[in-house]
Design a protein around this motif. Structure first.
Motif, PDB file in Angstrom:
ATOM      1  N   UNK A  70       0.793  -1.226   0.000  1.00 10.45           N
ATOM      2  CA  UNK A  70       0.000   0.000   0.000  1.00 10.45           C
ATOM      3  C   UNK A  70       0.821   1.269   0.000  1.00 10.45           C
ATOM      4  N   UNK A  71       2.144   1.164  -0.174  1.00 12.74           N
ATOM      5  CA  UNK A  71       2.995   2.343  -0.199  1.00 12.74           C
ATOM      6  C   UNK A  71       2.900   3.060  -1.543  1.00 12.74           C
ATOM      7  N   UNK A  72       2.726   4.367  -1.507  1.00  9.54           N
ATOM      8  CA  UNK A  72       2.673   5.155  -2.736  1.00  9.54           C
ATOM      9  C   UNK A  72       4.085   5.418  -3.244  1.00  9.54           C
ATOM     10  N   UNK A  73       4.324   5.308  -4.554  1.00  9.32           N
ATOM     11  CA  UNK A  73       5.663   5.577  -5.101  1.00  9.32           C
ATOM     12  C   UNK A  73       6.078   7.028  -4.860  1.00  9.32           C
ATOM     13  N   UNK A  74       7.356   7.236  -4.600  1.00  8.48           N
ATOM     14  CA  UNK A  74       7.919   8.563  -4.385  1.00  8.48           C
ATOM     15  C   UNK A  74       9.068   8.783  -5.360  1.00  8.48           C
ATOM     16  N   UNK A  75       9.277  10.031  -5.752  1.00  7.62           N
ATOM     17  CA  UNK A  75      10.327  10.305  -6.735  1.00  7.62           C
ATOM     18  C   UNK A  75      11.724  10.191  -6.135  1.00  7.62           C
ATOM     19  N   UNK A  76      11.841  10.380  -4.818  1.00 12.38           N
ATOM     20  CA  UNK A  76      13.179  10.460  -4.228  1.00 12.38           C
ATOM     21  C   UNK A  76      13.510   9.320  -3.269  1.00 12.38           C
ATOM     22  N   UNK A  77      12.576   8.395  -3.031  1.00  8.48           N
ATOM     23  CA  UNK A  77      12.852   7.240  -2.182  1.00  8.48           C
ATOM     24  C   UNK A  77      12.581   5.973  -2.983  1.00  8.48           C
ATOM     25  N   UNK A  78      13.404   4.954  -2.820  1.00  7.45           N
ATOM     26  CA  UNK A  78      13.170   3.694  -3.548  1.00  7.45           C
ATOM     27  C   UNK A  78      11.817   3.090  -3.199  1.00  7.45           C
ATOM     28  N   UNK A  79      11.159   2.498  -4.191  1.00  3.90           N
ATOM     29  CA  UNK A  79       9.850   1.893  -3.975  1.00  3.90           C
ATOM     30  C   UNK A  79       9.937   0.726  -2.993  1.00  3.90           C
ATOM     31  N   UNK A  80       8.897   0.594  -2.187  1.00  2.00           N
ATOM     32  CA  UNK A  80       8.775  -0.559  -1.305  1.00  2.00           C
ATOM     33  C   UNK A  80       9.737  -0.590  -0.136  1.00  2.00           C
ATOM     34  N   UNK A  81      10.221   0.583   0.298  1.00  5.51           N
ATOM     35  CA  UNK A  81      11.210   0.602   1.389  1.00  5.51           C
ATOM     36  C   UNK A  81      10.739   1.355   2.631  1.00  5.51           C
ATOM     37  N   UNK A  82       9.550   1.947   2.585  1.00  4.38           N
ATOM     38  CA  UNK A  82       9.134   2.805   3.700  1.00  4.38           C
ATOM     39  C   UNK A  82       8.938   2.015   4.988  1.00  4.38           C
ATOM     40  N   UNK A  83       8.376   0.816   4.896  1.00  5.82           N
ATOM     41  CA  UNK A  83       8.189  -0.001   6.097  1.00  5.82           C
ATOM     42  C   UNK A  83       9.525  -0.346   6.732  1.00  5.82           C
ATOM     43  N   UNK A  84      10.510  -0.664   5.899  1.00  8.43           N
ATOM     44  CA  UNK A  84      11.837  -0.985   6.417  1.00  8.43           C
ATOM     45  C   UNK A  84      12.450   0.224   7.125  1.00  8.43           C
TER      46      UNK A  84
END
Length: 255
Positions: free
Chosen positions: A41-55
């Motif tokens: 459910x993480x939204x893509x961001x231009x400056x952070x790699x996809x799928x890494x916010x939970x980590x």
């Protein structure tokens, strides 16, 4: 509930926080109330790699523990109804308190608060962003500098009964480039306390051992290098830094 149960027992969804930019759910694991953010459910961001916010949220908790200040509530990775995600123990804040506020400029308290910035509200009236001047909030500001928090909004600070302050929503952290955006700028130029210096040292030392090994499973090598460099720079300077770089110094919206 034993620690192992929080990882293996069933996670049941009970609601959704619709104001969050990423999919965020309330849930329960036995008697424990939790927040669940699935990676899917993480939204893509231009400056952070996809799928890494939970980590990054889990990494922020580990750094908080190394500091010894309990800034971030217990946070871990586990499977859930919508796949693997970040799970964090829910914190019931005190509705009678606010660590950060926006007040009329002529009503700024004389003591106990720090002024961050001034502006005009939608009615053209002058308002001032303020935050409390407390050891708990100072420690959170040090934490944010170390983890390079790009999104410390006022509502990401939970004022707890008894004076403790928890920080939440740490997905936008640990970028290798300078990204610090925060509402906690009230101590610019002030010297770090001995307690704050000791906390930084604990993180620096931990990066050479167990903390570093744990974070290596969550962050990229260059992000770990940048984390170590920020600790060293802040420890060497011995003072709260001023805003720098071309990015805005505060997040938007502020709350």
């Amino acid at each position: 509930m034993p620690a192992t149960d929080l990882v293996t027992a069933e996670l049941t969804l009970t609601g959704r926080l619709t104001t969050a930019s990423n999919a965020t759910f309330l849930g329960s694991i036995g008697d424990a109330v939790v927040v669940y953010k699935p990676i899917a459910g993480e939204s893509p961001l231009w400056d952070f790699p996809d799928g890494t916010l939970a980590h990054r949220e889990v990494a922020a908790h580990l750094v908080s523990q190394a500091l010894g200040w309990d800034v971030v509530p217990r946070t871990w990775l586990r499977d859930g109804p919508l796949g693997e995600g970040m799970v964090q123990l829910w914190q019931e804040q005190d509705p009678a308190q606010a660590a950060v506020d926006l007040v009329a400029t002529d009503n700024v308290p004389e003591t106990g608060w720090k002024q961050v910035l001034e502006g005009r509200d939608e009615n053209g009236q002058m308002v001032t962003l303020i935050h409390e001047d407390s050891p708990a909030l100072r420690r959170m500001a040090v934490f944010d500098i170390i983890v390079n928090n790009a999104d410390r909004k006022g509502d990401h600070i939970l004022a707890m009964t008894g004076g403790h302050r928890h920080g939440v929503d740490h997905g936008l952290t640990f970028h290798r480039e300078h990204k610090l955006r925060t509402v906690l700028w009230g101590w610019v130029g002030e010297a770090l306390t001995a307690e704050e210096r000791d906390g930084i040292d604990r993180v620096s030392d931990g990066l050479q051992g167990g903390l570093g090994r744990q974070l290596a499973d969550l962050l990229r090598a260059e992000e770990l290098d940048s984390l170590a460099a920020r600790c060293a720079l802040l420890r060497s300077a011995g003072r709260f830094p001023a805003p720098s770089g071309g990015m805005p110094a505060v997040p938007w919206p502020l709350f």
